[in-house]
Scaffold this motif. Structure first.
Motif, mmCIF file in Angstrom:
data_model
loop_
_atom_site.group_PDB
_atom_site.id
_atom_site.type_symbol
_atom_site.label_atom_id
_atom_site.label_comp_id
_atom_site.label_asym_id
_atom_site.label_seq_id
_atom_site.Cartn_x
_atom_site.Cartn_y
_atom_site.Cartn_z
ATOM 1 N N ALA A 30 -22.031 21.226 -21.657
ATOM 2 C CA ALA A 30 -21.828 21.545 -20.244
ATOM 3 C C ALA A 30 -20.463 22.196 -20.068
ATOM 4 C CB ALA A 30 -21.922 20.284 -19.393
ATOM 5 N N LEU A 31 -20.321 22.952 -19.009
ATOM 6 C CA LEU A 31 -19.067 23.613 -18.654
ATOM 7 C C LEU A 31 -18.676 23.186 -17.254
ATOM 8 C CD1 LEU A 31 -16.951 26.023 -19.079
ATOM 9 C CD2 LEU A 31 -18.656 27.452 -17.907
ATOM 10 N N VAL A 32 -17.403 22.866 -17.063
ATOM 11 C CA VAL A 32 -16.890 22.625 -15.712
ATOM 12 C C VAL A 32 -16.058 23.836 -15.305
ATOM 13 C CG1 VAL A 32 -15.502 21.165 -14.212
ATOM 14 C CG2 VAL A 32 -16.856 20.134 -16.037
ATOM 15 N N ASP A 33 -16.530 24.528 -14.295
ATOM 16 C CA ASP A 33 -15.948 25.738 -13.720
ATOM 17 C C ASP A 33 -16.021 26.927 -14.691
ATOM 18 O OD1 ASP A 33 -15.590 24.744 -11.189
ATOM 19 O OD2 ASP A 33 -13.499 24.198 -11.488
ATOM 20 N N ALA A 34 -16.103 28.105 -14.101
ATOM 21 C CA ALA A 34 -16.371 29.314 -14.883
ATOM 22 C C ALA A 34 -15.482 30.457 -14.412
ATOM 23 C CB ALA A 34 -17.847 29.687 -14.746
ATOM 24 N N PRO A 35 -14.191 30.409 -14.750
ATOM 25 C CA PRO A 35 -13.274 31.443 -14.276
ATOM 26 C C PRO A 35 -13.486 32.804 -14.936
ATOM 27 C CG PRO A 35 -12.097 29.439 -14.946
ATOM 28 C CD PRO A 35 -13.490 29.329 -15.465
ATOM 29 N N GLU A 36 -13.826 32.802 -16.235
ATOM 30 C CA GLU A 36 -13.844 34.045 -17.012
ATOM 31 C C GLU A 36 -14.792 33.850 -18.197
ATOM 32 O OE1 GLU A 36 -10.532 36.958 -19.165
ATOM 33 O OE2 GLU A 36 -10.046 34.855 -18.786
ATOM 34 N N ALA A 37 -15.711 34.777 -18.380
ATOM 35 C CA ALA A 37 -16.759 34.579 -19.382
ATOM 36 C C ALA A 37 -16.264 34.692 -20.820
ATOM 37 C CB ALA A 37 -17.893 35.576 -19.146
ATOM 38 N N ALA A 38 -15.409 35.678 -21.109
ATOM 39 C CA ALA A 38 -15.064 35.977 -22.505
ATOM 40 C C ALA A 38 -14.483 34.784 -23.279
ATOM 41 C CB ALA A 38 -14.125 37.176 -22.569
ATOM 42 N N PRO A 39 -13.457 34.097 -22.760
ATOM 43 C CA PRO A 39 -12.915 32.976 -23.531
ATOM 44 C C PRO A 39 -13.885 31.811 -23.663
ATOM 45 C CG PRO A 39 -11.800 33.158 -21.409
ATOM 46 C CD PRO A 39 -12.649 34.376 -21.554
ATOM 47 N N HIS A 59 -15.700 26.901 -4.383
ATOM 48 C CA HIS A 59 -16.222 28.256 -4.305
ATOM 49 C C HIS A 59 -15.238 29.365 -4.640
ATOM 50 C CE1 HIS A 59 -14.253 29.753 -0.568
ATOM 51 N NE2 HIS A 59 -14.159 28.465 -0.303
ATOM 52 N N HIS A 60 -13.978 29.076 -4.894
ATOM 53 C CA HIS A 60 -13.007 30.145 -5.109
ATOM 54 C C HIS A 60 -13.372 30.997 -6.327
ATOM 55 C CE1 HIS A 60 -9.629 28.127 -2.562
ATOM 56 N NE2 HIS A 60 -10.451 28.850 -1.840
ATOM 57 N N PRO A 61 -13.144 32.305 -6.246
ATOM 58 C CA PRO A 61 -13.561 33.214 -7.322
ATOM 59 C C PRO A 61 -13.045 32.839 -8.704
ATOM 60 C CG PRO A 61 -12.920 34.473 -5.380
ATOM 61 C CD PRO A 61 -12.582 33.043 -5.080
ATOM 62 N N ASP A 62 -11.813 32.319 -8.775
ATOM 63 C CA ASP A 62 -11.268 31.982 -10.094
ATOM 64 C C ASP A 62 -11.884 30.707 -10.683
ATOM 65 O OD1 ASP A 62 -9.931 30.445 -8.143
ATOM 66 O OD2 ASP A 62 -8.142 30.219 -9.386
ATOM 67 N N HIS A 63 -12.916 30.182 -10.036
ATOM 68 C CA HIS A 63 -13.656 29.047 -10.587
ATOM 69 C C HIS A 63 -15.146 29.343 -10.745
ATOM 70 C CE1 HIS A 63 -10.351 26.038 -10.379
ATOM 71 N NE2 HIS A 63 -9.893 26.939 -9.521
ATOM 72 N N HIS A 86 -24.079 27.651 0.278
ATOM 73 C CA HIS A 86 -24.151 28.984 0.890
ATOM 74 C C HIS A 86 -23.095 29.937 0.358
ATOM 75 C CE1 HIS A 86 -21.166 26.738 3.164
ATOM 76 N NE2 HIS A 86 -20.707 27.876 3.664
ATOM 77 N N ARG A 87 -22.061 29.419 -0.316
ATOM 78 C CA ARG A 87 -21.011 30.311 -0.822
ATOM 79 C C ARG A 87 -20.691 30.079 -2.302
ATOM 80 N NH1 ARG A 87 -15.599 28.280 2.464
ATOM 81 N NH2 ARG A 87 -15.715 26.068 1.921
ATOM 82 N N LEU A 88 -21.566 29.393 -2.988
ATOM 83 C CA LEU A 88 -21.507 29.260 -4.437
ATOM 84 C C LEU A 88 -22.582 30.157 -5.051
ATOM 85 C CD1 LEU A 88 -21.213 25.368 -4.743
ATOM 86 C CD2 LEU A 88 -19.437 27.023 -5.384
#
Length: 257
Positions: A30-39, A59-63, A86-88
């Motif tokens: 499992a992953l908690v939060d997804a800021p950036e796919a590559a790493p 919901h913030h973009p960096d997460h 509604h915003r995720l």
């Protein structure tokens, strides 16, 4: 006997953290939060893991920005707050405080922690002794109040502070050194804080993450958890003042710091 989860801290963007949780027995991850796919993908590839679940704290973009890319590659089940659906990104599982949820063979407690955002949640895994707090309780700090009130954040921090002291706190950013500099303006005489700030300086000089941290360490050093302490109120000239007001003042000072 079930083997404990392996938890990996994954640096993302300039100062974000994501966390991989892996069950050696089942091989699921499992992953908690997804800021950036590559790493995240690089860490999964290095370990030969797939990705079965993505848990989102807010919901913030960096997460959340990497969710769609990771979903396309791995087809994980995405879990997030019902109140923020509604915003995720599209959720497969919507949760709220009190939801009975099981992940990788462990019970997960969903804790609603509004303040930074109104729909922010944390995930507590009692068996693994871990709580994923993102931008609510942070290492030596707490998130800015972008949407919620100081009263909400103080209540949220109280919920997290009530967890067992040995719980490890997995927060969302490497802000600890700056947070420590601020904390010393509130409690310059706190010897535990002084020692922690010195340890943080050594860790960062060596490129070592300061996340996770133990809840007991946060309780003894984090000014945002200590607004109810007499010594903190005395230090900032607010003796006899309600703790929520003291917290509000500390948060205002941090915003100006």
């Amino acid at each position: 006997m079930t083997m404990p989860l392996e938890i990996i801290t994954v640096p993302c963007l300039s100062d974000n953290y994501a966390f991989l949780l892996h069950a050696p027995g089942s091989g699921m991850t499992a992953l908690v939060d997804a800021p950036e796919a590559a790493p995240i993908k690089a860490e999964l590839d290095k370990r030969g893991w797939g990705l079965d679940f993505v848990l989102l704290t807010h919901h913030h973009p960096d997460h959340i920005d990497a969710v769609d890319e990771l979903r396309e590659i791995y087809k994980p089940s995405v879990v997030g707050a019902e109140a923020d659906a509604h915003r995720l990104p599209q959720l497969d599982v919507s949760v709220k405080e009190g939801t009975a949820y099981s992940l990788l063979g462990e019970d997960v407690q969903v804790i609603e922690v509004p303040g930074h955002t109104v729909g922010h949640i944390a995930f507590y895994l009692p068996k693994s002794n871990a709580v994923f707090t993102a931008d609510s309780l942070m290492a030596l700090g707490c998130g800015r109040l972008f949407e919620g009130s100081a009263a909400q954040m103080w209540q949220s921090l109280g919920k997290l502070a009530a967890l067992p002291a040995e719980t490890m706190v997995y927060s969302g950013h490497e802000y600890t050194q700056a947070n420590g500099a601020f904390a010393l303006t509130i409690e310059p005489g706190n010897s535990a804080l002084q020692a922690r700030v010195a340890d943080i300086a050594k860790a960062r000089a060596n490129g070592v993450a300061t996340v996770p941290s133990s809840l007991s360490l946060e309780i003894s050093t984090n000014p945002f958890l200590r607004a109810d302490r007499h010594e903190v109120k005395q230090a900032i000239g607010m003796e006899g003042i309600d703790s929520e007001e003291v917290f509000t003042e500390i948060r205002k000072r941090k915003d100006r710091f």
